[in-house]
Design a protein around this motif. Structure first.
Motif, PDB file in Angstrom:
ATOM      1  N   TYR A 125       0.833  -1.208   0.000  1.00  0.00           N
ATOM      2  CA  TYR A 125       0.000   0.000   0.000  1.00  0.00           C
ATOM      3  C   TYR A 125       0.866   1.256   0.000  1.00  0.00           C
ATOM      4  O   TYR A 125       0.505   2.264  -0.622  1.00  0.00           O
ATOM      5  N   ALA A 126       2.024   1.176   0.664  1.00  0.00           N
ATOM      6  CA  ALA A 126       2.946   2.321   0.638  1.00  0.00           C
ATOM      7  C   ALA A 126       3.418   2.580  -0.795  1.00  0.00           C
ATOM      8  O   ALA A 126       3.538   3.735  -1.225  1.00  0.00           O
ATOM      9  N   ASP A 127       3.686   1.502  -1.523  1.00  0.00           N
ATOM     10  CA  ASP A 127       4.039   1.655  -2.935  1.00  0.00           C
ATOM     11  C   ASP A 127       2.895   2.322  -3.695  1.00  0.00           C
ATOM     12  O   ASP A 127       3.119   3.196  -4.538  1.00  0.00           O
ATOM     13  N   PHE A 128       1.675   1.875  -3.412  1.00  0.00           N
ATOM     14  CA  PHE A 128       0.515   2.420  -4.119  1.00  0.00           C
ATOM     15  C   PHE A 128       0.358   3.912  -3.854  1.00  0.00           C
ATOM     16  O   PHE A 128       0.068   4.682  -4.780  1.00  0.00           O
ATOM     17  N   ARG A 129       0.556   4.335  -2.617  1.00  0.00           N
ATOM     18  CA  ARG A 129       0.496   5.770  -2.303  1.00  0.00           C
ATOM     19  C   ARG A 129       1.516   6.537  -3.136  1.00  0.00           C
ATOM     20  O   ARG A 129       1.232   7.614  -3.658  1.00  0.00           O
ATOM     21  N   ASP A 130       2.717   5.969  -3.247  1.00  0.00           N
ATOM     22  CA  ASP A 130       3.755   6.622  -4.047  1.00  0.00           C
ATOM     23  C   ASP A 130       3.375   6.643  -5.525  1.00  0.00           C
ATOM     24  O   ASP A 130       3.672   7.606  -6.245  1.00  0.00           O
ATOM     25  N   MET A 131       2.721   5.568  -5.991  1.00  0.00           N
ATOM     26  CA  MET A 131       2.268   5.524  -7.391  1.00  0.00           C
ATOM     27  C   MET A 131       1.252   6.629  -7.660  1.00  0.00           C
ATOM     28  O   MET A 131       1.305   7.305  -8.694  1.00  0.00           O
ATOM     29  N   VAL A 132       0.321   6.803  -6.729  1.00  0.00           N
ATOM     30  CA  VAL A 132      -0.710   7.831  -6.902  1.00  0.00           C
ATOM     31  C   VAL A 132      -0.071   9.220  -6.945  1.00  0.00           C
ATOM     32  O   VAL A 132      -0.431  10.062  -7.778  1.00  0.00           O
ATOM     33  N   GLU A 133       0.909   9.428  -6.059  1.00  0.00           N
ATOM     34  CA  GLU A 133       1.609  10.719  -6.070  1.00  0.00           C
ATOM     35  C   GLU A 133       2.360  10.911  -7.382  1.00  0.00           C
ATOM     36  O   GLU A 133       2.328  11.996  -7.990  1.00  0.00           O
ATOM     37  N   ALA A 134       3.009   9.844  -7.851  1.00  0.00           N
ATOM     38  CA  ALA A 134       3.792   9.938  -9.089  1.00  0.00           C
ATOM     39  C   ALA A 134       2.899  10.213 -10.288  1.00  0.00           C
ATOM     40  O   ALA A 134       3.207  11.075 -11.117  1.00  0.00           O
ATOM     41  N   ARG A 135       1.781   9.491 -10.379  1.00  0.00           N
ATOM     42  CA  ARG A 135       0.926   9.713 -11.547  1.00  0.00           C
ATOM     43  C   ARG A 135       0.289  11.096 -11.505  1.00  0.00           C
ATOM     44  O   ARG A 135       0.041  11.701 -12.552  1.00  0.00           O
ATOM     45  N   ALA A 136       0.051  11.630 -10.287  1.00  0.00           N
ATOM     46  CA  ALA A 136      -0.481  12.987 -10.174  1.00  0.00           C
ATOM     47  C   ALA A 136       0.534  14.000 -10.701  1.00  0.00           C
ATOM     48  O   ALA A 136       0.187  14.939 -11.426  1.00  0.00           O
ATOM     49  N   LEU A 137       1.816  13.805 -10.347  1.00  0.00           N
ATOM     50  CA  LEU A 137       2.856  14.716 -10.812  1.00  0.00           C
ATOM     51  C   LEU A 137       3.029  14.631 -12.329  1.00  0.00           C
ATOM     52  O   LEU A 137       3.240  15.647 -13.004  1.00  0.00           O
ATOM     53  N   ILE A 138       2.912  13.409 -12.869  1.00  0.00           N
ATOM     54  CA  ILE A 138       3.035  13.243 -14.317  1.00  0.00           C
ATOM     55  C   ILE A 138       1.889  13.948 -15.033  1.00  0.00           C
ATOM     56  O   ILE A 138       2.089  14.651 -16.031  1.00  0.00           O
ATOM     57  N   VAL A 139       0.661  13.750 -14.518  1.00  0.00           N
ATOM     58  CA  VAL A 139      -0.501  14.358 -15.164  1.00  0.00           C
ATOM     59  C   VAL A 139      -0.414  15.874 -15.099  1.00  0.00           C
ATOM     60  O   VAL A 139      -0.861  16.573 -16.021  1.00  0.00           O
ATOM     61  N   GLU A 140       0.169  16.393 -14.021  1.00  0.00           N
ATOM     62  CA  GLU A 140       0.329  17.843 -13.944  1.00  0.00           C
ATOM     63  C   GLU A 140       1.122  18.365 -15.140  1.00  0.00           C
ATOM     64  O   GLU A 140       0.884  19.481 -15.613  1.00  0.00           O
ATOM     65  N   GLY A 141       2.069  17.549 -15.637  1.00  0.00           N
ATOM     66  CA  GLY A 141       2.858  17.952 -16.802  1.00  0.00           C
ATOM     67  C   GLY A 141       1.997  18.153 -18.040  1.00  0.00           C
ATOM     68  O   GLY A 141       2.332  18.951 -18.918  1.00  0.00           O
ATOM     69  N   ILE A 142       0.878  17.421 -18.104  1.00  0.00           N
ATOM     70  CA  ILE A 142      -0.015  17.546 -19.251  1.00  0.00           C
ATOM     71  C   ILE A 142      -0.677  18.925 -19.273  1.00  0.00           C
ATOM     72  O   ILE A 142      -1.029  19.438 -20.335  1.00  0.00           O
ATOM     73  N   PHE A 143      -0.835  19.512 -18.089  1.00  0.00           N
ATOM     74  CA  PHE A 143      -1.553  20.781 -18.016  1.00  0.00           C
ATOM     75  C   PHE A 143      -0.628  21.986 -17.895  1.00  0.00           C
ATOM     76  O   PHE A 143      -1.079  23.086 -17.602  1.00  0.00           O
ATOM     77  N   ARG A 144       0.659  21.761 -18.120  1.00  0.00           N
ATOM     78  CA  ARG A 144       1.561  22.909 -18.156  1.00  0.00           C
ATOM     79  C   ARG A 144       1.262  23.751 -19.386  1.00  0.00           C
ATOM     80  O   ARG A 144       0.643  23.301 -20.338  1.00  0.00           O
ATOM     81  N   ARG A 145       1.734  24.973 -19.406  1.00  0.00           N
ATOM     82  CA  ARG A 145       1.419  25.870 -20.511  1.00  0.00           C
ATOM     83  C   ARG A 145       1.878  25.299 -21.852  1.00  0.00           C
ATOM     84  O   ARG A 145       1.179  25.376 -22.853  1.00  0.00           O
ATOM     85  N   SER A 146       3.066  24.682 -21.862  1.00  0.00           N
ATOM     86  CA  SER A 146       3.569  24.130 -23.122  1.00  0.00           C
ATOM     87  C   SER A 146       2.676  22.992 -23.598  1.00  0.00           C
ATOM     88  O   SER A 146       2.459  22.806 -24.795  1.00  0.00           O
TER      89      SER A 146
END
Length: 223
Positions: free
Chosen positions: A79-100
């Motif tokens: 579950y600790a891995d899963f929490r880290d996965m959720v954080e990682a995928r959130a950070l990746i998705v944030e890249g999709i919404f950058r201005r570029s």
């Protein structure tokens, strides 16, 4: 034709890797399961070489571990891995919404957006119905196509890898529930419309709610 054998082998390698990845995601090859190259080669009726190459590909994706003198083992996540996965995928998705990335989305063709919308509808229907097996395929395709609109293959590949690992951890837990109808996140369509409207604030809000839902649901199943 020169190189034709190499092409055939590479295709077979990809087919085996895809088939095994599907088996791992669906928990038909469960976490901790050990197997050898010979076992898989006999199962698929092929030689050892493309199997070995396919297994190494899955190791590089973080789905399998090599066990010295024993073969391979399906990776076990916590579950600790899963929490880290959720954080990682959130950070990746944030890249999709950058201005570029928004500029890239502006250039997305109507056909590409229509395809993502179809994936969203299919994933949303499967999620609401609680049909896990159908949802997994559509969900992965949805996120691959959504990330693909940005035109950066690294973002798409990283997100796909983390999402696959998330499913590997969550699927066995979700299968314990008597019914998944109405329990799974189904905001794919809402997210597509926010992205199409270039509304980064709305999109990030939807993603945040999705991540909270995922953590709450899985946390309850691990207690």
């Amino acid at each position: 034709m020169p190189g034709s054998e190499a092409v055939k082998r590479t295709t077979l390698r990809s087919q085996i890797a895809d088939a095994l990845r599907d088996e791992v995601i669906a928990a038909r090859l469960p976490a901790g399961r050990q197997f050898t190259v010979k076992e898989i080669a006999e199962q698929y009726g092929v030689s050892a070489t493309p199997v070995r190459e396919a297994l190494l590909d899955l190791c590089s994706q973080g789905l399998l571990d090599v066990e010295l003198h024993k073969g391979y083992r399906v990776r076990e996540f916590t579950y600790a891995d899963f929490r880290d996965m959720v954080e990682a995928r959130a950070l990746i998705v944030e890249g999709i919404f950058r201005r570029s990335a928004v500029r890239a989305l502006c250039q997305a063709t109507p056909a590409a957006l229509a395809s993502v919308r179809r994936r969203a509808e299919e994933a949303g229907r499967a999620a609401q119905a609680g049909d896990l097996d159908i949802l997994i395929g559509y969900d992965l395709r949805f996120w691959r196509e959504l990330a693909g609109l940005v035109g950066n293959p690294y973002i798409s590949d990283f997100l796909d890898r983390v999402r696959v690992q998330s499913w590997i951890f969550t699927v066995p837990l979700l299968r314990r529930m008597p019914s998944l109808r109405g329990r799974l996140w189904h905001g794919h369509g809402e997210l597509v419309e926010a992205v199409a409207a270039q509304d980064a604030v709305a999109a990030e809000s939807i993603i945040a709610a999705y991540n909270e839902h995922s953590l709450a649901l899985i946390s309850g199943l691990t207690e």
